[in-house]
Design a protein around this motif. Sequence first.
Motif, mmCIF file in Angstrom:
data_model
loop_
_atom_site.group_PDB
_atom_site.id
_atom_site.type_symbol
_atom_site.label_atom_id
_atom_site.label_comp_id
_atom_site.label_asym_id
_atom_site.label_seq_id
_atom_site.Cartn_x
_atom_site.Cartn_y
_atom_site.Cartn_z
ATOM 1 N N VAL A 119 0.780 -1.322 -0.049
ATOM 2 C CA VAL A 119 0.199 0.042 -0.023
ATOM 3 C C VAL A 119 0.668 1.140 0.042
ATOM 4 C CG1 VAL A 119 -1.887 -1.118 1.062
ATOM 5 C CG2 VAL A 119 -0.242 0.080 2.504
ATOM 6 N N SER A 120 0.338 2.409 -0.652
ATOM 7 C CA SER A 120 1.171 3.677 -0.629
ATOM 8 C C SER A 120 0.238 4.975 -0.753
ATOM 9 C CB SER A 120 2.129 3.473 -1.690
ATOM 10 O OG SER A 120 1.389 3.208 -3.137
ATOM 11 N N SER A 121 0.881 5.981 -0.532
ATOM 12 C CA SER A 121 -0.034 7.077 -0.391
ATOM 13 C C SER A 121 0.612 8.079 -1.649
ATOM 14 C CB SER A 121 0.073 7.818 0.943
ATOM 15 O OG SER A 121 -0.764 8.916 1.279
ATOM 16 N N TYR A 122 0.393 9.372 -1.426
ATOM 17 C CA TYR A 122 0.749 10.468 -2.353
ATOM 18 C C TYR A 122 2.110 10.469 -2.455
ATOM 19 C CZ TYR A 122 1.427 15.101 -4.347
ATOM 20 O OH TYR A 122 1.530 16.075 -5.293
ATOM 21 N N PRO A 123 2.888 10.570 -3.391
ATOM 22 C CA PRO A 123 2.074 10.898 -4.773
ATOM 23 C C PRO A 123 1.729 9.704 -5.898
ATOM 24 C CG PRO A 123 4.484 11.045 -5.065
ATOM 25 C CD PRO A 123 4.243 10.597 -3.912
ATOM 26 N N ALA A 124 2.340 8.431 -5.386
ATOM 27 C CA ALA A 124 1.851 7.413 -6.139
ATOM 28 C C ALA A 124 0.896 6.237 -5.288
ATOM 29 C CB ALA A 124 2.999 6.429 -6.656
ATOM 30 N N PHE A 125 -0.419 6.362 -5.355
ATOM 31 C CA PHE A 125 -1.114 5.881 -4.532
ATOM 32 C C PHE A 125 -1.314 4.247 -4.825
ATOM 33 C CE2 PHE A 125 -2.627 10.018 -4.052
ATOM 34 C CZ PHE A 125 -2.896 10.126 -2.652
ATOM 35 N N ASP A 152 -0.705 5.249 -11.305
ATOM 36 C CA ASP A 152 0.079 5.332 -10.254
ATOM 37 C C ASP A 152 1.125 4.193 -9.986
ATOM 38 O OD1 ASP A 152 -0.561 8.041 -9.796
ATOM 39 O OD2 ASP A 152 -1.361 7.685 -7.642
ATOM 40 N N ARG A 153 0.677 3.059 -10.057
ATOM 41 C CA ARG A 153 1.521 1.780 -9.637
ATOM 42 C C ARG A 153 1.550 0.822 -10.845
ATOM 43 N NH1 ARG A 153 2.161 0.887 -4.374
ATOM 44 N NH2 ARG A 153 3.603 -0.862 -5.080
ATOM 45 N N THR A 205 -3.295 11.409 -16.560
ATOM 46 C CA THR A 205 -2.769 10.269 -15.724
ATOM 47 C C THR A 205 -1.548 10.907 -14.831
ATOM 48 O OG1 THR A 205 -1.750 9.341 -17.243
ATOM 49 C CG2 THR A 205 -3.938 8.534 -16.787
ATOM 50 N N ASN A 206 -1.347 12.269 -14.837
ATOM 51 C CA ASN A 206 -0.413 12.947 -14.037
ATOM 52 C C ASN A 206 0.887 12.691 -14.697
ATOM 53 O OD1 ASN A 206 -2.102 13.805 -11.888
ATOM 54 N ND2 ASN A 206 -1.369 12.335 -10.466
ATOM 55 N N GLY A 207 0.668 12.735 -15.990
ATOM 56 C CA GLY A 207 1.978 12.679 -16.691
ATOM 57 C C GLY A 207 2.535 11.411 -16.685
#
Length: 403
Positions: A119-125, A152-153, A205-207
């Motif tokens: 699990v992960s948070s900002y910026p790659a959730f 993100d992932r 998609t955030n670049g």
Amino acid sequence: MRKIRNKKKKKFIVLVLLFFISLFVFGGVVLYQYFPVFEQKKTIKKEKNTSKENKKSIEKLSMVMVGDNLIHDKIYWDAKNEGGYDFKPIFREIKPIIQKYDIAYYNQETILGGSDIGVSSYPAFNSPYEVGDAMIDTGFNLVSLATNHTMDRGERAILNSRKYWDSKSDVLAVGSYSSTDDRNKARIVTKNNIRYTMLNYTYGTNGISVPSGKEYLVNVWSVTGNNPDTDTLYQEYKSQVKKDIEQVRDQVDLLIVAMHWGVEYQAMPNRYQEDMASYLASLGVNIIIGTHPHVIQPVTWINQTLVIYSLGNFLSAHEVVNMANRVGLMSMVDIYKENAKIVLENLHNELLYTYYDSSYRDFLIIPFSSMEEKYLSNYREVYSKYKGIVQALDKNIIVQSLN
């Protein structure tokens, strides 16, 4: 002579009496025959009206919509337990409301790639599956997956997410897919004799590039400039959106499009949002649901199309604590099918608040209708401000009052 006259007089009286008796009998027959018919017609008409009312009540759906489910690390830390995560207590106040509705929508902002990949948070959730479990338990059954964080992932998280949602037979989750065939498959739900589906797109998609040939991973209606009129890629993608809509439009009564669009923390829609909304409305979309700005934007109508420019956040824990990203919107509407046509009625809205203490613990979603000062001391002022934003484009939009 006198006897003859008397006989004629008696005969005349008898004839008159017979005439009135016949008239009375005939009139009685008429009254008997016709008045019951009139009464019967009234009864039939009443029965027809009752039948229409019953039909209308059967061919009806109720719908509730909330915004971004943005799972920052502080939220999953608070939900951590020995067996994994339990997010269900966060929604205990809102659950009885959500479960009253036939269709319950939310935007899954962060990808549910599962704990196995971390699990992960900002910026790659990346969020655990237990998030989805809690939302389904709360009553949600319509989910948008195309967001600026979908990539993100990477592909593995998307495929995990798709596998998770595909295992939930009572949930329609769209916007991110495992193959081209999967993307192009019409996902149609029928309930109360009303057929519906939802399409879903994100502005970007955030670049992070979507792999060439795997555009099915997330629907991107690209926004690459400041002016939709001169944005070539944006305009070209309209043909894909039109194709997607035409593929399902004749197969459904109700068509919903969830749009991940706009500018973060801006209380009014931008030119792209307005252009997208007008275009979608022109193609026969019934309901347009906006997410991404993380704040509430106005609710309005484009002809018969309901447009919710932004529902704001449903659940979040931003690093920069801002009242705007803790106040979200819950929109509700009744959907009727009358003579094969969809009619939207009884639109009303309620403000929501994401509560947590100073240590980012005890997260709780609270409707403003049951708000207390212990959760938000100035909630009356906050209510007035955000009610004004909801009604900024249409003063007739209803926002539920405070108790």
